[in-house]
Motif scaffolding. Sequence first.
Motif, PDB file in Angstrom:
ATOM      1  N   LEU A  17       0.827  -1.206   0.000  1.00  0.00           N
ATOM      2  CA  LEU A  17       0.000   0.000   0.000  1.00  0.00           C
ATOM      3  C   LEU A  17       0.863   1.258   0.000  1.00  0.00           C
ATOM      4  N   LEU A  18       1.826   1.307   0.893  1.00  0.00           N
ATOM      5  CA  LEU A  18       2.666   2.504   0.982  1.00  0.00           C
ATOM      6  C   LEU A  18       3.513   2.667  -0.273  1.00  0.00           C
ATOM      7  N   TRP A  19       4.040   1.581  -0.796  1.00  0.00           N
ATOM      8  CA  TRP A  19       4.866   1.641  -1.998  1.00  0.00           C
ATOM      9  C   TRP A  19       4.049   2.067  -3.216  1.00  0.00           C
ATOM     10  N   ALA A  20       2.893   1.457  -3.402  1.00  0.00           N
ATOM     11  CA  ALA A  20       2.115   1.666  -4.626  1.00  0.00           C
ATOM     12  C   ALA A  20       1.241   2.911  -4.594  1.00  0.00           C
ATOM     13  N   GLN A  21       0.708   3.271  -3.408  1.00  0.00           N
ATOM     14  CA  GLN A  21      -0.278   4.345  -3.380  1.00  0.00           C
ATOM     15  C   GLN A  21       0.156   5.586  -2.610  1.00  0.00           C
ATOM     16  N   TRP A  22       0.944   5.418  -1.570  1.00  0.00           N
ATOM     17  CA  TRP A  22       1.371   6.590  -0.779  1.00  0.00           C
ATOM     18  C   TRP A  22       2.566   7.249  -1.463  1.00  0.00           C
ATOM     19  N   ASP A  23       3.699   6.619  -1.526  1.00  0.00           N
ATOM     20  CA  ASP A  23       4.912   7.004  -2.252  1.00  0.00           C
ATOM     21  C   ASP A  23       5.180   8.513  -2.312  1.00  0.00           C
ATOM     22  N   PRO A  24       5.354   9.164  -1.169  1.00  0.00           N
ATOM     23  CA  PRO A  24       5.530  10.623  -1.181  1.00  0.00           C
ATOM     24  C   PRO A  24       6.814  11.105  -1.851  1.00  0.00           C
ATOM     25  N   ILE A  25       7.840  10.279  -1.926  1.00  0.00           N
ATOM     26  CA  ILE A  25       9.079  10.729  -2.571  1.00  0.00           C
ATOM     27  C   ILE A  25       9.191  10.249  -4.023  1.00  0.00           C
ATOM     28  N   GLY A  26       8.174   9.552  -4.490  1.00  0.00           N
ATOM     29  CA  GLY A  26       8.094   9.173  -5.897  1.00  0.00           C
ATOM     30  C   GLY A  26       9.132   8.166  -6.358  1.00  0.00           C
ATOM     31  N   HIS A  79      -3.662  11.269   2.812  1.00  0.00           N
ATOM     32  CA  HIS A  79      -3.561  10.580   4.104  1.00  0.00           C
ATOM     33  C   HIS A  79      -4.844   9.874   4.501  1.00  0.00           C
ATOM     34  N   ASP A  80      -5.980  10.524   4.265  1.00  0.00           N
ATOM     35  CA  ASP A  80      -7.250   9.910   4.660  1.00  0.00           C
ATOM     36  C   ASP A  80      -7.502   8.611   3.912  1.00  0.00           C
ATOM     37  N   SER A  81      -7.256   8.594   2.620  1.00  0.00           N
ATOM     38  CA  SER A  81      -7.522   7.373   1.860  1.00  0.00           C
ATOM     39  C   SER A  81      -6.518   6.272   2.207  1.00  0.00           C
ATOM     40  N   ILE A  82      -5.272   6.623   2.448  1.00  0.00           N
ATOM     41  CA  ILE A  82      -4.284   5.620   2.839  1.00  0.00           C
ATOM     42  C   ILE A  82      -4.609   5.074   4.230  1.00  0.00           C
ATOM     43  N   ASN A 117       8.509   4.693  -6.530  1.00  0.00           N
ATOM     44  CA  ASN A 117       7.993   3.407  -7.005  1.00  0.00           C
ATOM     45  C   ASN A 117       8.067   3.246  -8.522  1.00  0.00           C
ATOM     46  N   THR A 118       8.451   4.291  -9.220  1.00  0.00           N
ATOM     47  CA  THR A 118       8.642   4.172 -10.672  1.00  0.00           C
ATOM     48  C   THR A 118      10.122   4.176 -11.035  1.00  0.00           C
ATOM     49  N   THR A 119      10.979   4.052 -10.028  1.00  0.00           N
ATOM     50  CA  THR A 119      12.423   4.032 -10.256  1.00  0.00           C
ATOM     51  C   THR A 119      12.974   2.653  -9.901  1.00  0.00           C
ATOM     52  N   CYS A 120      14.258   2.529  -9.984  1.00  0.00           N
ATOM     53  CA  CYS A 120      14.883   1.265  -9.609  1.00  0.00           C
ATOM     54  C   CYS A 120      15.241   1.237  -8.128  1.00  0.00           C
ATOM     55  N   CYS A 121      14.669   2.138  -7.350  1.00  0.00           N
ATOM     56  CA  CYS A 121      14.897   2.184  -5.904  1.00  0.00           C
ATOM     57  C   CYS A 121      14.391   0.888  -5.265  1.00  0.00           C
ATOM     58  N   PRO A 122      15.080   0.394  -4.244  1.00  0.00           N
ATOM     59  CA  PRO A 122      14.616  -0.826  -3.569  1.00  0.00           C
ATOM     60  C   PRO A 122      13.195  -0.677  -3.032  1.00  0.00           C
ATOM     61  N   ARG A 123      12.434  -1.759  -3.117  1.00  0.00           N
ATOM     62  CA  ARG A 123      11.036  -1.738  -2.683  1.00  0.00           C
ATOM     63  C   ARG A 123      10.876  -1.604  -1.171  1.00  0.00           C
ATOM     64  N   ASP A 124      11.957  -1.625  -0.422  1.00  0.00           N
ATOM     65  CA  ASP A 124      11.841  -1.537   1.035  1.00  0.00           C
ATOM     66  C   ASP A 124      11.898  -0.096   1.553  1.00  0.00           C
ATOM     67  N   GLU A 125      11.796   0.866   0.671  1.00  0.00           N
ATOM     68  CA  GLU A 125      11.922   2.284   1.042  1.00  0.00           C
ATOM     69  C   GLU A 125      10.970   2.692   2.168  1.00  0.00           C
ATOM     70  N   TYR A 126       9.764   2.159   2.191  1.00  0.00           N
ATOM     71  CA  TYR A 126       8.759   2.560   3.177  1.00  0.00           C
ATOM     72  C   TYR A 126       8.459   1.476   4.210  1.00  0.00           C
ATOM     73  N   ASP A 127       9.273   0.439   4.269  1.00  0.00           N
ATOM     74  CA  ASP A 127       9.008  -0.693   5.161  1.00  0.00           C
ATOM     75  C   ASP A 127       8.942  -0.287   6.632  1.00  0.00           C
ATOM     76  N   SER A 128       9.785   0.623   7.065  1.00  0.00           N
ATOM     77  CA  SER A 128       9.756   1.020   8.481  1.00  0.00           C
ATOM     78  C   SER A 128       8.443   1.727   8.814  1.00  0.00           C
ATOM     79  N   TYR A 129       7.899   2.467   7.862  1.00  0.00           N
ATOM     80  CA  TYR A 129       6.610   3.127   8.085  1.00  0.00           C
ATOM     81  C   TYR A 129       5.481   2.096   8.139  1.00  0.00           C
ATOM     82  N   ALA A 130       5.562   1.082   7.299  1.00  0.00           N
ATOM     83  CA  ALA A 130       4.558   0.015   7.313  1.00  0.00           C
ATOM     84  C   ALA A 130       4.589  -0.734   8.638  1.00  0.00           C
ATOM     85  N   SER A 131       5.785  -0.999   9.146  1.00  0.00           N
ATOM     86  CA  SER A 131       5.907  -1.690  10.443  1.00  0.00           C
ATOM     87  C   SER A 131       5.301  -0.852  11.560  1.00  0.00           C
TER      88      SER A 131
END
Length: 86
Positions: free
Chosen positions: A11-20, A71-74, A22-36
């Motif tokens: 959810l955070l990777w695909a829909q929240w992605d405030p730093i943009g 924020h509300d929808s996420i 998810n369309t780069t080659c950045c590792p998918r764990d960028e938002y994992d700490s927020y998800a935890s």
Amino acid sequence: MSDSLCQLKTLLWAQWDPIGVNTTCCPRDEYDSYASQLLRMLNDGAEHQQIASYLAWAERENMGLKPTDIHDSIAARAIQIHTQAF
């Protein structure tokens, strides 16, 4: 790893992605700490506004960004994910 945590990470990777990233080659764990943290909050009974406020805080304080307007929808989707797990 719990199914809820996996779904929150997605959810955070695909829909929240405030730093943009998810369309780069950045590792998918960028938002994992927020998800935890979201999962901990949800397990502790956090309500919609608390979740939305946490996401705004993360953008503003941790990332140095102007908070987005999703924020509300996420938050609603995070609560739905958590509720479906039980």
